[in-house]
Design a protein around this motif. Structure first.
Motif, PDB file in Angstrom:
ATOM      1  N   SER A 216     -21.278  -6.427  -2.342  1.00 53.44           N
ATOM      2  CA  SER A 216     -21.326  -5.972  -1.362  1.00 53.44           C
ATOM      3  C   SER A 216     -19.642  -6.159  -0.987  1.00 53.44           C
ATOM      4  CB  SER A 216     -21.465  -4.551  -0.511  1.00 53.44           C
ATOM      5  OG  SER A 216     -22.242  -5.624   0.222  1.00 53.44           O
ATOM      6  N   ARG A 217     -18.906  -5.244  -0.206  1.00 57.92           N
ATOM      7  CA  ARG A 217     -17.510  -6.495   0.237  1.00 57.92           C
ATOM      8  C   ARG A 217     -18.158  -6.894   1.720  1.00 57.92           C
ATOM      9  NH1 ARG A 217     -12.109  -3.467   1.166  1.00 57.92           N
ATOM     10  NH2 ARG A 217     -10.558  -4.969   1.807  1.00 57.92           N
ATOM     11  N   ASN A 218     -17.776  -8.499   2.666  1.00 60.61           N
ATOM     12  CA  ASN A 218     -18.718  -8.542   3.544  1.00 60.61           C
ATOM     13  C   ASN A 218     -19.257  -9.078   3.844  1.00 60.61           C
ATOM     14  OD1 ASN A 218     -15.078  -6.735   4.833  1.00 60.61           O
ATOM     15  ND2 ASN A 218     -14.807  -8.589   4.648  1.00 60.61           N
ATOM     16  N   PHE A 219     -20.361  -8.904   2.589  1.00 62.80           N
ATOM     17  CA  PHE A 219     -22.108  -8.761   3.441  1.00 62.80           C
ATOM     18  C   PHE A 219     -22.755  -9.526   4.102  1.00 62.80           C
ATOM     19  CE2 PHE A 219     -21.229 -11.614  -0.658  1.00 62.80           C
ATOM     20  CZ  PHE A 219     -21.963 -13.137  -0.044  1.00 62.80           C
ATOM     21  N   LEU A 220     -21.407 -10.710   4.404  1.00 66.62           N
ATOM     22  CA  LEU A 220     -22.197 -11.820   5.179  1.00 66.62           C
ATOM     23  C   LEU A 220     -21.938 -10.888   7.214  1.00 66.62           C
ATOM     24  CD1 LEU A 220     -21.497 -15.454   5.775  1.00 66.62           C
ATOM     25  CD2 LEU A 220     -20.968 -13.708   7.535  1.00 66.62           C
ATOM     26  N   THR A 221     -20.768 -10.392   6.640  1.00 68.01           N
ATOM     27  CA  THR A 221     -20.910  -9.812   8.027  1.00 68.01           C
ATOM     28  C   THR A 221     -21.248  -8.722   8.497  1.00 68.01           C
ATOM     29  OG1 THR A 221     -18.745  -9.887   8.370  1.00 68.01           O
ATOM     30  CG2 THR A 221     -19.117  -8.147   9.490  1.00 68.01           C
ATOM     31  N   THR A 222     -21.897  -7.562   7.376  1.00 73.88           N
ATOM     32  CA  THR A 222     -22.771  -6.831   6.869  1.00 73.88           C
ATOM     33  C   THR A 222     -24.286  -7.552   7.508  1.00 73.88           C
ATOM     34  OG1 THR A 222     -21.487  -5.075   5.729  1.00 73.88           O
ATOM     35  CG2 THR A 222     -23.834  -5.185   5.972  1.00 73.88           C
ATOM     36  N   ILE A 223     -24.451  -8.472   6.915  1.00 75.52           N
ATOM     37  CA  ILE A 223     -25.686  -9.299   7.548  1.00 75.52           C
ATOM     38  C   ILE A 223     -26.095  -9.518   8.614  1.00 75.52           C
ATOM     39  CG2 ILE A 223     -27.023 -11.547   6.830  1.00 75.52           C
ATOM     40  CD1 ILE A 223     -26.761 -10.991   4.219  1.00 75.52           C
ATOM     41  N   ARG A 224     -24.703 -10.206   9.395  1.00 71.47           N
ATOM     42  CA  ARG A 224     -24.878 -10.678  10.614  1.00 71.47           C
ATOM     43  C   ARG A 224     -24.917  -9.477  11.877  1.00 71.47           C
ATOM     44  NH1 ARG A 224     -21.346 -15.441  12.265  1.00 71.47           N
ATOM     45  NH2 ARG A 224     -20.042 -15.039  10.313  1.00 71.47           N
ATOM     46  N   MET A 225     -24.221  -8.582  11.299  1.00 70.16           N
ATOM     47  CA  MET A 225     -24.493  -6.946  12.812  1.00 70.16           C
ATOM     48  C   MET A 225     -25.765  -6.994  12.432  1.00 70.16           C
ATOM     49  SD  MET A 225     -20.791  -5.364  11.139  1.00 70.16           S
ATOM     50  CE  MET A 225     -21.173  -3.812  12.457  1.00 70.16           C
ATOM     51  N   PHE A 226     -25.846  -6.572  11.359  1.00 64.95           N
ATOM     52  CA  PHE A 226     -27.424  -6.548  10.800  1.00 64.95           C
ATOM     53  C   PHE A 226     -28.625  -7.067  11.973  1.00 64.95           C
ATOM     54  CE2 PHE A 226     -32.081  -5.851   9.222  1.00 64.95           C
ATOM     55  CZ  PHE A 226     -32.220  -4.342   9.291  1.00 64.95           C
ATOM     56  N   ASP A 313     -29.691  -1.119  -8.626  1.00 63.47           N
ATOM     57  CA  ASP A 313     -30.809  -0.496  -7.183  1.00 63.47           C
ATOM     58  C   ASP A 313     -29.779   0.474  -6.458  1.00 63.47           C
ATOM     59  OD1 ASP A 313     -30.674  -0.249  -4.558  1.00 63.47           O
ATOM     60  OD2 ASP A 313     -31.432  -2.280  -3.760  1.00 63.47           O
ATOM     61  N   GLU A 314     -30.612   1.358  -6.821  1.00 67.67           N
ATOM     62  CA  GLU A 314     -29.124   2.845  -6.219  1.00 67.67           C
ATOM     63  C   GLU A 314     -29.108   3.134  -4.817  1.00 67.67           C
ATOM     64  OE1 GLU A 314     -34.001   3.835  -6.144  1.00 67.67           O
ATOM     65  OE2 GLU A 314     -32.916   3.154  -7.430  1.00 67.67           O
ATOM     66  N   ASP A 315     -29.328   2.027  -4.426  1.00 67.77           N
ATOM     67  CA  ASP A 315     -29.362   1.975  -2.623  1.00 67.77           C
ATOM     68  C   ASP A 315     -27.548   1.033  -2.500  1.00 67.77           C
ATOM     69  OD1 ASP A 315     -31.239   4.050  -2.201  1.00 67.77           O
ATOM     70  OD2 ASP A 315     -32.412   2.130  -1.785  1.00 67.77           O
ATOM     71  N   PHE A 316     -27.513   0.245  -3.599  1.00 65.47           N
ATOM     72  CA  PHE A 316     -26.416  -0.500  -3.913  1.00 65.47           C
ATOM     73  C   PHE A 316     -25.197   0.104  -3.322  1.00 65.47           C
ATOM     74  CE2 PHE A 316     -22.552  -2.071  -5.508  1.00 65.47           C
ATOM     75  CZ  PHE A 316     -22.630  -3.635  -4.535  1.00 65.47           C
ATOM     76  N   GLU A 317     -24.728   0.088  -2.034  1.00 66.18           N
ATOM     77  CA  GLU A 317     -23.380   0.671  -2.119  1.00 66.18           C
ATOM     78  C   GLU A 317     -21.976  -0.915  -2.491  1.00 66.18           C
ATOM     79  OE1 GLU A 317     -22.319   3.413   1.563  1.00 66.18           O
ATOM     80  OE2 GLU A 317     -24.569   4.268   0.683  1.00 66.18           O
ATOM     81  N   ALA A 318     -20.812  -0.112  -1.965  1.00 63.88           N
ATOM     82  CA  ALA A 318     -19.653  -1.609  -2.314  1.00 63.88           C
ATOM     83  C   ALA A 318     -19.569  -2.083  -1.449  1.00 63.88           C
ATOM     84  CB  ALA A 318     -18.801  -1.269  -3.370  1.00 63.88           C
ATOM     85  N   ASN A 319     -19.190  -0.327   0.109  1.00 67.57           N
ATOM     86  CA  ASN A 319     -18.645  -1.128   0.931  1.00 67.57           C
ATOM     87  C   ASN A 319     -19.933  -0.310   2.258  1.00 67.57           C
ATOM     88  OD1 ASN A 319     -16.484  -2.097   2.615  1.00 67.57           O
ATOM     89  ND2 ASN A 319     -15.560  -0.527   2.419  1.00 67.57           N
ATOM     90  N   PRO A 320     -20.684  -0.944   2.326  1.00 67.93           N
ATOM     91  CA  PRO A 320     -21.296   0.252   2.881  1.00 67.93           C
ATOM     92  C   PRO A 320     -21.287   0.716   4.361  1.00 67.93           C
ATOM     93  CG  PRO A 320     -22.010  -2.194   2.890  1.00 67.93           C
ATOM     94  CD  PRO A 320     -21.370  -2.507   1.824  1.00 67.93           C
TER      95      PRO A 320
END
Length: 464
Positions: A216-226, A313-320
């Motif tokens: 997904s887009r910007n996955f590192l930033t999303t991981i960091r935020m989580f 994975d039905e929960d995948f989103e390209a830009n969550p």
């Protein structure tokens, strides 16, 4: 030093690990809803390990208790930087009978990450096939397509020869698996153990992927935020995909013992099962799953026997999280910064901010895009949560026609979008298809209080 699998490890660490595992699984079986067969199976597995000469041989080459594995990796491309990164993305790849997805996976990792995210990331690929002709062919393709990440130290390709591996034939047939299935999953456990050990000192966190996924887009930033959202709460594994061992995140400090764990039980069960037991052994009893998933399995053919495998994975989103684009830009201001709190830190995806001394009317904070962009949304956050150091009076503007003046780079024409309200601004309905070159925060009234600009985020769209 090369490892020889016929020599037993004369160390108390193995006994300690096995006894701890035996005690834990007995306790674990009494507290969970596992079936009686699963409880008996778990106890039998550990009991066998306590009596196994083979597993005493497996740990011969450990440096010390849970230290890095003592072996020489071959660098096929790239070389690790001396600076510690935020995230290592690790994946292992072998030759498949049908399909080849590694290059597309690497393309997804790099294309879905911003330049700033890539500065905080290193991707490690273990070419784990024993066919060196295939490895060289893949290496040639990687080097040709991803020369820039290799030169920047963002991509490493490594290999270990077959002599470093423990026995892969004649292993126990747990679950009545066919011998070739046992060999395949056992080797896969060792592959990942070697990859984990290599990656232990490269970054703060480690992300496990397969070689046939999309990101997904910007996955590192999303991981960091989580991670930040969890505060100081303890965790062993964070899951960013529901599938197998895709998207499993670890503290890099846990990688040496996870590698040792995979090696100890390499012949017992598939890797994803071992990862689940490891997490429970370190007292995380429940999965911590981020939803939506950040990684999608796209391979249509398994790396084992080349069988069809349409796993999704039905929960995948390209830009969550609709993470801001923040296209490459220069950030300038005439507000005097305090110490190292420079203006570009407010435009960063990292947890940093700009801190400036008392702004005057007419002061500015300006972002000049390297390439004009069509902006769809702008968000500005100033001050702390207790309302200290907010920017009380300012207008947000977009500009065109970049110029260089005595006061630095700016734009010659600006259009107002609106004022900050209580130090904040978030406009999601910016219209128009004309690209802009500047974003400016213009101070309209002087204030004695210093100002913190926590974040300046920009969303863009492609030109039609």
């Amino acid at each position: 030093m090369r490892c020889h699998w016929g020599t037993a490890l004369k160390s108390g660490v193995l006994f300690f690990v096995l006894v701890f595992l035996y005690m834990y699984l007995n306790l674990f079986s009494a507290k969970t809803s596992e079936t009686s067969e699963e409880k008996l199976w778990a106890r039998e597995i550990v009991s066998q390990q306590l009596r196994s000469d083979r597993n005493l041989q497996v740990f011969h080459h450990l440096k010390n208790d849970f230290g890095k594995l003592n072996m020489s990796y071959t660098f096929l491309a790239g070389y690790p930087k001396t600076t510690l990164k935020y995230l290592t993305v690790g994946l292992s790849s072998v030759k498949r009978k049908n399909g080849f997805y590694l290059l597309d996976t690497l393309q997804s990792i790099f294309s879905q990450s911003s330049e700033e995210e890539l500065q905080d990331m290193v991707v490690v690929v273990l070419l784990a096939d024993f066919d060196m002709t295939w490895n060289q062919q893949v290496l040639s393709s990687i080097s040709e397509r991803f020369s820039s990440p290799i030169l920047k130290g963002q991509l490493l390709v490594i290999h270990l020869p077959q002599e470093y591996y423990p026995p892969l034939e004649g292993l126990k047939r747990n679950f009545n698996d066919a011998p070739d299935r046992v060999t395949f999953r056992s080797k896969q456990n060792v592959d990942y153990a070697f990859l984990l050990s290599f990656s232990a000192n490269l970054s703060q966190y480690y992300l496990m992927l397969e070689d046939d996924v999309l990101c997904s887009r910007n996955f590192l930033t999303t991981i960091r935020m989580f991670i930040q959202s969890r505060g100081g709460s303890a965790w062993v594994t964070l899951e960013f995909s529901k599938l197998g061992y895709i998207g499993k995140l670890y503290h890099s400090s846990d990688l040496p013992r996870l590698a040792s764990f995979l090696l100890l039980f390499y012949q017992e069960m598939p890797c994803d099962w071992l990862l689940g037991y490891f997490t429970k052994l370190l007292a995380q009893n429940m999965p911590i799953h981020f939803k939506p998933s950040l990684f999608q399995h796209v391979g249509l053919y398994s790396s084992f026997r080349g069988t069809y495998n349409h796993l999704k994975d039905e929960d995948f989103e390209a830009n969550p999280l609709n993470v801001a684009d923040n296209p490459p830009a220069d950030v300038v201001t005439d507000i005097i910064p305090f110490k190292e709190y420079t203006p570009e830190q407010a435009y960063s995806s990292r947890t940093t901010f700009f801190w400036g001394k008392s702004p005057l009317a007419g002061s500015h904070f300006t972002v000049i895009f390297h390439t004009p962009a069509i902006v769809t949304r702008i968000s500005v956050q100033t001050g702390l949560q207790d309302r200290k150091d907010i920017l009380t009076s300012a207008e947000v503007e977009v500009g065109r026609s970049p110029v260089h003046t005595e006061r630095g780079p700016t734009c010659s024409q600006y259009a107002k979008l609106g004022p900050l309200v209580d130090g904040q601004f978030d406009r999601k309905d910016i219209e128009g298809d004309a690209a802009v070159s500047c974003l400016r925060i213009l101070v309209t009234k002087s204030q004695e209080q210093w100002v913190i600009i926590r974040s300046v985020n920009v969303w863009t769209k492609e030109e039609k």
